[in-house]
Scaffold this motif. Structure first.
Motif, mmCIF file in Angstrom:
data_model
loop_
_atom_site.group_PDB
_atom_site.id
_atom_site.type_symbol
_atom_site.label_atom_id
_atom_site.label_comp_id
_atom_site.label_asym_id
_atom_site.label_seq_id
_atom_site.Cartn_x
_atom_site.Cartn_y
_atom_site.Cartn_z
ATOM 1 N N GLY A 59 -0.739 -5.578 6.303
ATOM 2 C CA GLY A 59 0.666 -5.619 5.962
ATOM 3 C C GLY A 59 1.066 -4.773 4.771
ATOM 4 O O GLY A 59 2.233 -4.688 4.449
ATOM 5 N N GLY A 60 0.110 -4.150 4.123
ATOM 6 C CA GLY A 60 0.421 -3.295 2.975
ATOM 7 C C GLY A 60 0.920 -1.935 3.423
ATOM 8 O O GLY A 60 0.887 -1.585 4.593
ATOM 9 N N CYS A 61 1.376 -1.173 2.478
ATOM 10 C CA CYS A 61 1.880 0.171 2.757
ATOM 11 C C CYS A 61 0.961 1.188 2.075
ATOM 12 O O CYS A 61 0.597 1.021 0.918
ATOM 13 C CB CYS A 61 3.296 0.299 2.224
ATOM 14 N N LEU A 62 0.591 2.221 2.813
ATOM 15 C CA LEU A 62 -0.235 3.299 2.294
ATOM 16 C C LEU A 62 0.504 4.606 2.514
ATOM 17 O O LEU A 62 0.923 4.911 3.625
ATOM 18 C CB LEU A 62 -1.584 3.343 3.014
ATOM 19 N N ALA A 63 0.688 5.358 1.446
ATOM 20 C CA ALA A 63 1.366 6.653 1.544
ATOM 21 C C ALA A 63 0.439 7.734 1.000
ATOM 22 O O ALA A 63 -0.198 7.549 -0.034
ATOM 23 C CB ALA A 63 2.666 6.636 0.748
ATOM 24 N N MET A 64 0.340 8.836 1.730
ATOM 25 C CA MET A 64 -0.461 9.984 1.297
ATOM 26 C C MET A 64 0.400 11.231 1.425
ATOM 27 O O MET A 64 1.159 11.367 2.377
ATOM 28 C CB MET A 64 -1.710 10.131 2.169
ATOM 29 N N ALA B 25 -0.799 3.104 -2.732
ATOM 30 C CA ALA B 25 -0.996 1.943 -1.875
ATOM 31 C C ALA B 25 -0.551 0.684 -2.585
ATOM 32 O O ALA B 25 -0.575 0.605 -3.811
ATOM 33 C CB ALA B 25 -2.461 1.825 -1.492
ATOM 34 N N GLU B 26 -0.154 -0.291 -1.785
ATOM 35 C CA GLU B 26 0.156 -1.608 -2.318
ATOM 36 C C GLU B 26 -1.133 -2.416 -2.325
ATOM 37 O O GLU B 26 -1.954 -2.300 -1.436
ATOM 38 C CB GLU B 26 1.186 -2.309 -1.434
ATOM 39 N N GLU C 49 -9.887 1.237 4.250
ATOM 40 C CA GLU C 49 -10.683 0.144 4.786
ATOM 41 C C GLU C 49 -10.548 -1.120 3.958
ATOM 42 O O GLU C 49 -10.724 -2.215 4.466
ATOM 43 C CB GLU C 49 -12.148 0.555 4.862
ATOM 44 N N ALA C 50 -10.251 -1.006 2.686
ATOM 45 C CA ALA C 50 -10.195 -2.169 1.805
ATOM 46 C C ALA C 50 -8.803 -2.760 1.677
ATOM 47 O O ALA C 50 -8.631 -3.784 1.036
ATOM 48 C CB ALA C 50 -10.720 -1.783 0.425
ATOM 49 N N MET C 51 -7.802 -2.140 2.285
ATOM 50 C CA MET C 51 -6.436 -2.634 2.156
ATOM 51 C C MET C 51 -6.239 -3.937 2.910
ATOM 52 O O MET C 51 -6.825 -4.147 3.967
ATOM 53 C CB MET C 51 -5.432 -1.616 2.700
ATOM 54 N N GLN C 52 -5.393 -4.788 2.349
ATOM 55 C CA GLN C 52 -5.025 -6.018 3.043
ATOM 56 C C GLN C 52 -4.043 -5.684 4.142
ATOM 57 O O GLN C 52 -3.328 -4.685 4.084
ATOM 58 C CB GLN C 52 -4.386 -6.987 2.058
#
Length: 53
Positions: free
Chosen positions: A7-12, A27-28, A2-5
């Protein structure tokens, strides 16, 4: 997430190591403030994070 900007990338990913399950999040972004990092794994952490920001 929820707090990511935008266009960033999130990997789990998850994997096992002997009798443990490991959950890795990458995350970026600007990172997690030290006062929040100390509390990771605490129940209701979302409420704690929301009150900090």
């Amino acid at each position: 997430m929820e707090a990511m900007q935008r266009g960033g990338c999130l990997a789990m990913r998850t994997y096992t190591d002997k009798d443990e399950v490991i959950f890795v999040v990458q995350a970026e972004g600007i990172g997690i403030p030290p006062e929040v990092m100390e509390k990771l794994g605490t129940l209701f952490l979302k409420k704690i994070i929301c009150s900090i920001f």
